[in-house]
Design a protein around this motif. Structure first.
Motif, PDB file in Angstrom:
ATOM      1  N   UNK A 189       0.839  -1.209   0.000  1.00 31.10           N
ATOM      2  CA  UNK A 189       0.000   0.000   0.000  1.00 31.10           C
ATOM      3  C   UNK A 189       0.869   1.253   0.000  1.00 31.10           C
ATOM      4  N   UNK A 190       0.658   2.125  -0.987  1.00 30.14           N
ATOM      5  CA  UNK A 190       1.464   3.342  -1.058  1.00 30.14           C
ATOM      6  C   UNK A 190       0.645   4.479  -1.667  1.00 30.14           C
ATOM      7  N   UNK A 191       1.298   5.626  -1.865  1.00 28.38           N
ATOM      8  CA  UNK A 191       0.575   6.775  -2.388  1.00 28.38           C
ATOM      9  C   UNK A 191       0.707   6.889  -3.903  1.00 28.38           C
ATOM     10  N   UNK A 192       1.064   5.794  -4.547  1.00 29.25           N
ATOM     11  CA  UNK A 192       1.178   5.801  -5.994  1.00 29.25           C
ATOM     12  C   UNK A 192       1.701   4.452  -6.431  1.00 29.25           C
ATOM     13  N   UNK A 196       8.997   4.081  -6.926  1.00 27.24           N
ATOM     14  CA  UNK A 196       9.700   5.053  -6.083  1.00 27.24           C
ATOM     15  C   UNK A 196       8.746   5.778  -5.142  1.00 27.24           C
ATOM     16  N   UNK A 198       6.346   6.393  -1.951  1.00 28.54           N
ATOM     17  CA  UNK A 198       6.154   5.908  -0.592  1.00 28.54           C
ATOM     18  C   UNK A 198       7.299   6.235   0.335  1.00 28.54           C
ATOM     19  N   UNK A 199       7.209   5.738   1.553  1.00 30.46           N
ATOM     20  CA  UNK A 199       8.255   5.950   2.554  1.00 30.46           C
ATOM     21  C   UNK A 199       9.512   5.195   2.145  1.00 30.46           C
ATOM     22  N   UNK A 200      10.679   5.548   2.704  1.00 36.01           N
ATOM     23  CA  UNK A 200      11.895   4.790   2.386  1.00 36.01           C
ATOM     24  C   UNK A 200      11.717   3.287   2.654  1.00 36.01           C
ATOM     25  N   UNK A 202       9.008   1.534   2.388  1.00 36.11           N
ATOM     26  CA  UNK A 202       8.190   0.964   1.310  1.00 36.11           C
ATOM     27  C   UNK A 202       9.019   0.804   0.039  1.00 36.11           C
ATOM     28  N   UNK A 222      -2.886   1.331  -4.403  1.00 38.58           N
ATOM     29  CA  UNK A 222      -3.347   2.583  -3.816  1.00 38.58           C
ATOM     30  C   UNK A 222      -4.638   2.386  -3.037  1.00 38.58           C
ATOM     31  N   UNK A 223      -5.086   3.454  -2.398  1.00 37.13           N
ATOM     32  CA  UNK A 223      -6.294   3.383  -1.583  1.00 37.13           C
ATOM     33  C   UNK A 223      -7.480   2.765  -2.302  1.00 37.13           C
ATOM     34  N   UNK A 224      -7.632   3.077  -3.590  1.00 39.03           N
ATOM     35  CA  UNK A 224      -8.841   2.559  -4.244  1.00 39.03           C
ATOM     36  C   UNK A 224      -8.762   1.083  -4.561  1.00 39.03           C
ATOM     37  N   UNK A 239       0.052   1.641  11.552  1.00 39.18           N
ATOM     38  CA  UNK A 239      -0.628   2.924  11.737  1.00 39.18           C
ATOM     39  C   UNK A 239      -1.635   3.162  10.612  1.00 39.18           C
ATOM     40  N   UNK A 240      -1.168   2.967   9.389  1.00 37.18           N
ATOM     41  CA  UNK A 240      -2.034   3.168   8.224  1.00 37.18           C
ATOM     42  C   UNK A 240      -3.135   2.107   8.183  1.00 37.18           C
ATOM     43  N   UNK A 244      -7.211   2.641   8.069  1.00 36.11           N
ATOM     44  CA  UNK A 244      -7.976   2.108   6.937  1.00 36.11           C
ATOM     45  C   UNK A 244      -9.066   1.149   7.426  1.00 36.11           C
TER      46      UNK A 244
ATOM     47  N   UNK B 158       5.268  13.414   4.532  1.00 33.25           N
ATOM     48  CA  UNK B 158       5.692  13.187   5.914  1.00 33.25           C
ATOM     49  C   UNK B 158       5.704  14.524   6.634  1.00 33.25           C
ATOM     50  N   UNK B 242      -3.617  10.696   1.552  1.00 33.02           N
ATOM     51  CA  UNK B 242      -3.724  10.248   0.161  1.00 33.02           C
ATOM     52  C   UNK B 242      -4.399   8.890   0.068  1.00 33.02           C
ATOM     53  N   UNK B 243      -3.994   7.974   0.942  1.00 32.88           N
ATOM     54  CA  UNK B 243      -4.571   6.625   0.921  1.00 32.88           C
ATOM     55  C   UNK B 243      -6.048   6.677   1.313  1.00 32.88           C
ATOM     56  N   UNK B 246      -8.164   8.263  -1.577  1.00 34.26           N
ATOM     57  CA  UNK B 246      -8.340   7.355  -2.716  1.00 34.26           C
ATOM     58  C   UNK B 246      -9.251   6.195  -2.336  1.00 34.26           C
ATOM     59  N   UNK B 247      -9.173   5.776  -1.071  1.00 29.63           N
ATOM     60  CA  UNK B 247     -10.051   4.697  -0.632  1.00 29.63           C
ATOM     61  C   UNK B 247     -11.499   5.156  -0.654  1.00 29.63           C
TER      62      UNK B 247
END
Lengths: 349, 349
Positions: A189-192, A196, A198-200, A202, A222-224, A239-240, A244, B158, B242-243, B246-247
């Motif tokens: 799960x990431x923001x795209x 590349x 997401x967090x380091x 990820x 992604x979220x969808x 946390x995420x 969710x 972040x 973002x997540x 999109x969700x």
């Protein structure tokens, strides 16, 4: 041990012992299973419930442990104060080999902490994960399961790349065992969707997951993708995942409330809803993941199934079935093998 | 300047210039507004669209800037290659004071980067936030708005505690201006309601937000508060936002698909859905946040409204109205004052 034995923490659920004991009693009457259940809790209260219920006594055992950690107690304080509580007693049965798997509908934090005090972590696992199934539009595997797995949803709030990789391996093993999916599709799960993004942690996990066998890594999702269900296992940090999961619960609540509002409004709505009831029931079942048997806690040398605190008898029965299945299909061995392969691949590279 | 002037980037939306120009033309015909719009883009294409549309020419201006950053272009590359693109040209009009506010339906990353190259950040703002409205069950403010604001949803992945505090102040100011809420309720998204729950940045921001005036800090909120709408503004870091956003889009899609599936299945469903159509339309409107006029980017000394790439003419018209309102109600001053108060409180403590 030929038959599977489940240690069931009978205490600490939202509605007390009643639904927990009832779920175990129902399972004992099911001829398709020969699972034995050890009910751990207040023996007097358990006995009283059982007397009212149809059950097979030869498949149910009782171990007396009347104290328990309540839902609003701090896990550490509760466990320190009550070393003989039902949860720790049940976990100890599993550790000693007197039962094969632990099921609890009690305080989630206490279950995770209690398990980590009693069990060992598997080699290669730094932190454990709480996995949850969530409803999806797309179906999964040969049984067309209308749900997918997400982990972690709250056991390990912040994860490094090692954790995320281990969660992917463990989640894939669980999906294989529970949903019969030979080669589960695993997403990060990431923001795209780009590697590349997401967090380091990820980004690093993404690079490593491309080289691991035993499942199909589909890359970042992604979220969808969560409600759609484009993969079988979604990996994220706790946390995420926690946010969710709670949001999905909220959306499900909202849908029910909106339906109620519409229902109250006009006679023609009532008529129409009556006509639609088959379809609405279908959607309700699809979104009611309590029926899918609780959330596994993976990463220990023994499996723990965390049933929802609000579980009814049916949810408990399903959690017990899922727990037995993980034993019979040797989930622990599959997880261990997957982690070992990852480590040997690391060594080889 | 007595009248409000909006610089509208007419290029780079999913459907090209047509819906963007149409939205501006519609607004020009609305007697309740005297907003002027500068359409920045391919003058030939804009003219061609306008010829087909009812519009008031005295309220619409055209500035020619035919190049643009497309949706799938990398923002940095696109902006470096095309310093005369419609977005940067429109932003420059705002910077020079020839327009009051910028609206774009183009590439989100390019809009944020383009704005950060053209505008200054407000004193006390380290990073900007992209805010989005999302549908909620509870209504908000004196106008009973069926939506709440969430920020950041992707501009700053972040965040440290300073960022989260600044986002709370800016989000509250926006909510005050757009929803007429005198004292907005602001919540911090975390994995539990207790003040010690969450990342170190969240814990620190929580402690500081308790001492800030100008809004009501309700403390930490959880995932299920998002669809319920228990507060007016939810603050989180961009990765999580973002997540979540999109969700929510995914859930809305899923609801539509399920309705379609039910619709296709049986004649009696069709009859029933026909009877329910009023209610379903209501729910659809509630969940269609495209009508709420786009997402503001806050933290610059000028406001930017990011309209959805898929905006239709109505969504563009709403984004233009919202943009004009933020100017007329002096959002920038409110944000500036809120941030200054926070800094003086810091100095006093």
């Amino acid at each position: 041990m030929s038959k599977t034995t489940v240690a069931l923490d009978a205490m600490g659920a939202d509605q007390g012992v009643a639904p927990v004991v009832q779920g175990a009693a129902e399972l004992s009457m099911d001829e398709r299973h020969d699972t034995e259940v050890v009910l751990v809790g207040d023996a007097h209260a358990i006995d009283r419930e059982l007397r009212e219920l149809e059950h097979r006594r030869d498949r149910l055992h009782i171990v007396n442990a009347p104290s328990f950690v309540s839902m609003d107690e701090k896990p550490k304080v509760g466990l320190d104060d009550k070393p003989d509580c039902s949860l720790l007693t049940a976990a100890e049965l599993v550790r000693k080999g007197e039962a094969d798997v632990l099921v609890s509908a009690g305080n989630t934090g206490a279950v995770i902490l209690g398990a980590s005090r009693t069990f060992e972590r598997l080699p290669g696992v730094r932190r454990v994960a709480l996995a949850a199934v969530h409803p999806t539009v797309e179906s999964h595997g040969p049984k067309n399961d209308p749900f997918a797995l997400m982990l972690d949803v709250g056991a390990t709030l912040y994860c490094n790349a090692d954790d995320l990789v281990a969660f992917a391996i463990m989640g894939a093993a669980y999906s294989r065992v529970i949903s019969d999916i030979d080669c589960p599709r695993v997403g990060l799960l990431s923001n795209g969707s780009e590697p590349h993004k997401g967090t380091p942690a990820i980004v690093e996990a993404h690079a490593r997951l491309r080289n691991i066998r035993g499942f199909e890594f589909v890359g970042n999702v992604e979220g969808l993708d969560i409600p759609r269900g484009t993969c079988d296992v979604i990996v994220c940090e706790g946390f995420v995942g926690n946010i969710v999961l709670k949001m999905l619960e909220g959306v499900s609540e909202v849908a029910k409330e909106l339906a109620k509002i519409a229902y109250g409004q006009r006679l023609r709505y009532k008529l129409a809803l009556g006509m639609l009831s088959g379809g609405i029931k279908q959607i309700k079942e699809l979104t009611d993941w309590k029926q899918y048997g609780g959330a596994p806690i993976v990463g220990f040398d023994h499996l723990v199934i965390k049933a929802h605190g609000r579980s009814n008898a049916r949810a408990i029965r399903n959690a017990l079935k899922v727990a037995a299945k993980t034993v019979e299909r040797r989930l622990a061995d599959q997880v261990r093998d997957g982690l070992a392969q990852d480590r040997s691949a690391d060594g080889a590279s």
